[in-house]
Scaffold this motif. Sequence first.
Motif, PDB file in Angstrom:
ATOM      1  N   ASP A 134       0.339  -1.597   0.149  1.00 33.28           N
ATOM      2  CA  ASP A 134      -0.124   0.046  -0.087  1.00 33.28           C
ATOM      3  C   ASP A 134       0.550   1.356  -0.282  1.00 33.28           C
ATOM      4  O   ASP A 134       0.346   2.279  -0.753  1.00 33.28           O
ATOM      5  N   VAL A 135       1.672   1.258   0.930  1.00 27.89           N
ATOM      6  CA  VAL A 135       2.863   2.571   0.689  1.00 27.89           C
ATOM      7  C   VAL A 135       3.505   2.687  -0.825  1.00 27.89           C
ATOM      8  O   VAL A 135       3.375   3.656  -1.080  1.00 27.89           O
ATOM      9  N   ALA A 136       3.916   1.292  -1.285  1.00 26.80           N
ATOM     10  CA  ALA A 136       4.745   2.076  -2.525  1.00 26.80           C
ATOM     11  C   ALA A 136       3.269   2.579  -3.767  1.00 26.80           C
ATOM     12  O   ALA A 136       3.936   2.847  -4.276  1.00 26.80           O
ATOM     13  N   ILE A 137       2.424   2.131  -3.251  1.00 25.69           N
ATOM     14  CA  ILE A 137       0.528   1.895  -4.159  1.00 25.69           C
ATOM     15  C   ILE A 137       1.106   4.001  -4.050  1.00 25.69           C
ATOM     16  O   ILE A 137       1.149   4.675  -5.216  1.00 25.69           O
TER      17      ILE A 137
ATOM     18  N   ASN B  85       6.906  -2.840   8.224  1.00 26.76           N
ATOM     19  CA  ASN B  85       5.778  -4.040   7.688  1.00 26.76           C
ATOM     20  C   ASN B  85       5.011  -3.870   6.443  1.00 26.76           C
ATOM     21  O   ASN B  85       4.018  -3.587   6.746  1.00 26.76           O
ATOM     22  N   HIS B  86       5.977  -3.863   5.424  1.00 27.24           N
ATOM     23  CA  HIS B  86       5.223  -3.680   4.202  1.00 27.24           C
ATOM     24  C   HIS B  86       6.660  -4.655   2.937  1.00 27.24           C
ATOM     25  O   HIS B  86       7.832  -4.671   3.943  1.00 27.24           O
ATOM     26  N   SER B  87       6.385  -4.144   2.271  1.00 23.73           N
ATOM     27  CA  SER B  87       7.167  -4.958   0.628  1.00 23.73           C
ATOM     28  C   SER B  87       8.246  -4.038   0.995  1.00 23.73           C
ATOM     29  O   SER B  87       8.591  -3.398   1.374  1.00 23.73           O
TER      30      SER B  87
ATOM     31  N   GLY C  60       9.515  -0.258  -2.192  1.00 23.72           N
ATOM     32  CA  GLY C  60       8.673   0.821  -2.849  1.00 23.72           C
ATOM     33  C   GLY C  60       8.211   1.152  -1.851  1.00 23.72           C
ATOM     34  O   GLY C  60       7.897   2.927  -1.718  1.00 23.72           O
ATOM     35  N   GLY C  61       9.043   0.661   0.016  1.00 23.97           N
ATOM     36  CA  GLY C  61       8.280   1.539   1.264  1.00 23.97           C
ATOM     37  C   GLY C  61       9.384   2.629   1.855  1.00 23.97           C
ATOM     38  O   GLY C  61      10.007   2.822   0.911  1.00 23.97           O
ATOM     39  N   LEU C  62       9.462   2.705   3.182  1.00 23.29           N
ATOM     40  CA  LEU C  62      10.265   3.089   3.732  1.00 23.29           C
ATOM     41  C   LEU C  62      11.434   2.740   2.985  1.00 23.29           C
ATOM     42  O   LEU C  62      12.720   4.369   3.181  1.00 23.29           O
ATOM     43  N   GLY C  63      11.913   1.247   2.988  1.00 17.23           N
ATOM     44  CA  GLY C  63      13.329   1.107   2.687  1.00 17.23           C
ATOM     45  C   GLY C  63      13.709   1.982   1.872  1.00 17.23           C
ATOM     46  O   GLY C  63      15.707   2.329   1.815  1.00 17.23           O
ATOM     47  N   GLU C  64      12.945   2.350   0.894  1.00 13.40           N
ATOM     48  CA  GLU C  64      13.983   2.461  -0.098  1.00 13.40           C
ATOM     49  C   GLU C  64      14.528   4.065  -0.606  1.00 13.40           C
ATOM     50  O   GLU C  64      14.262   4.934  -1.012  1.00 13.40           O
ATOM     51  N   ALA C  65      12.910   4.903   0.244  1.00 15.73           N
ATOM     52  CA  ALA C  65      13.011   5.991   0.092  1.00 15.73           C
ATOM     53  C   ALA C  65      14.482   6.640   0.976  1.00 15.73           C
ATOM     54  O   ALA C  65      14.884   7.188   0.702  1.00 15.73           O
ATOM     55  N   VAL C  66      13.790   5.862   2.272  1.00 11.94           N
ATOM     56  CA  VAL C  66      15.528   6.042   2.910  1.00 11.94           C
ATOM     57  C   VAL C  66      16.779   5.958   1.974  1.00 11.94           C
ATOM     58  O   VAL C  66      17.488   6.905   2.185  1.00 11.94           O
ATOM     59  N   ALA C  67      17.325   4.626   1.594  1.00 11.86           N
ATOM     60  CA  ALA C  67      17.457   4.487   0.309  1.00 11.86           C
ATOM     61  C   ALA C  67      18.986   5.613  -0.318  1.00 11.86           C
ATOM     62  O   ALA C  67      19.529   5.733  -0.860  1.00 11.86           O
ATOM     63  N   GLY C  68      16.999   6.109  -1.060  1.00 10.65           N
ATOM     64  CA  GLY C  68      16.849   7.140  -1.660  1.00 10.65           C
ATOM     65  C   GLY C  68      18.042   7.981  -1.493  1.00 10.65           C
ATOM     66  O   GLY C  68      18.312   8.970  -1.639  1.00 10.65           O
TER      67      GLY C  68
ATOM     68  N   VAL D   8      15.143  -4.347   6.616  1.00 14.02           N
ATOM     69  CA  VAL D   8      14.033  -5.691   7.079  1.00 14.02           C
ATOM     70  C   VAL D   8      12.751  -5.336   6.927  1.00 14.02           C
ATOM     71  O   VAL D   8      12.002  -4.187   6.922  1.00 14.02           O
ATOM     72  N   ALA D   9      12.028  -6.035   6.445  1.00  9.06           N
ATOM     73  CA  ALA D   9      10.763  -5.871   5.484  1.00  9.06           C
ATOM     74  C   ALA D   9       9.716  -7.368   5.227  1.00  9.06           C
ATOM     75  O   ALA D   9      10.876  -8.046   4.892  1.00  9.06           O
ATOM     76  N   LEU D  10       8.728  -7.177   4.700  1.00  9.40           N
ATOM     77  CA  LEU D  10       8.821  -8.368   3.742  1.00  9.40           C
ATOM     78  C   LEU D  10       8.985  -8.777   2.679  1.00  9.40           C
ATOM     79  O   LEU D  10       9.558  -7.254   1.693  1.00  9.40           O
ATOM     80  N   PRO D  11       8.603 -10.116   2.006  1.00  9.96           N
ATOM     81  CA  PRO D  11       8.913 -10.369   0.204  1.00  9.96           C
ATOM     82  C   PRO D  11       8.436  -9.682  -0.442  1.00  9.96           C
ATOM     83  O   PRO D  11       7.229  -9.406  -0.499  1.00  9.96           O
ATOM     84  N   ASP D  12       8.729  -9.814  -1.899  1.00 14.72           N
ATOM     85  CA  ASP D  12       8.287  -9.086  -2.896  1.00 14.72           C
ATOM     86  C   ASP D  12       6.911 -10.540  -3.414  1.00 14.72           C
ATOM     87  O   ASP D  12       7.666 -11.642  -4.220  1.00 14.72           O
TER      88      ASP D  12
END
Length: 338
Positions: free
Chosen positions: A144-147, A271-273, A276-284, A299-303
Amino acid sequence: MAAADPSRPRLTTSAMIASIAAEGQRTEAAPFGHALVEAARERPEILGMTADLGKYTDLHVFGAAYPDRYYQMGMAEQNLMLAAAGLAHEGFVPFVTTYAVFASRRTYDFISQAIAEEGLNVKICCALPGLTTGYGPSHQATEDVAIFRGMPDLTIVDPCDALDIAQATHAIATHDGPVYMRLLRGKVPMVLDEYDYRFELGRAKLLRDGADVLVVSSGLMTIRALEVAKLLEAEGVAVAVLHSPTIKPLDEATIVREAARAGRAVVVAENHSVIGGLGEAVAGALLRNGVAPPLFRQVALPDAFLDAGALPTLHDRYGISAEAMARSLRGWLQHRRP
């Protein structure tokens, strides 16, 4: 946050709603519903609207307090969003509830065209984010966050516990513009009151410091991160926890400053895939600011479409239980040591 009125009976949530709280953990019942009642006492423009899920999003608490400001729209989520948009055009502030999968998958175009593009004051507050139900892929909103991150002008909030939810509800009620907020429902853990915490929209908060690894987290994974920090402290590992309840707009300044500390690994927990969530936002954010920690992990849910089953089993299987997260951190930190 306004104090609760002791003369009013405090409603609890349905016994059918499972809790993510550990046995013996302190909890508050229906913090979103009670906070919205408090906010509505001072703001007559606040409305409650739901698509047949008042009891299962804790909005029934608001409905009992303000039945003339509560709208049960039936199983018609797209109509729900359009009706909320119309009421917002007339100056109301609708708080709309459903499950996160229905808002993100079923009503995306309606939110984009009728609410976000118009900049309307609609607050979309959704239960069952990520892996908070064992019902399987039909109800697990793991993306949902990625969307929603790609939708312009939409604020995204992922609070951690009962205190965070209550304070965030008051904050988004006064915020001008559309908001998507993930909800924990029912008996929600109470954790952040031990850390002198106060929610601020758009701000990340350092809950504890530590020299070995920085965990940037949101939602229930902040609870997990704090549990892991205590577990690893006994093993001589110092874990810092930076809670980022606002995912969009991201508090890049605070995250970059903390991630730039020399020699400290960075782990993002959500608590997300993993996509596209917080992890990729932080990495960017780190990449754009030229920050390269010695170790970066998620630490995240798998795709994947996840299994159905009991939540403790699923959380351990997919790596977001405290024990599984601690195992991951131990392995990553051990691997980077000479």
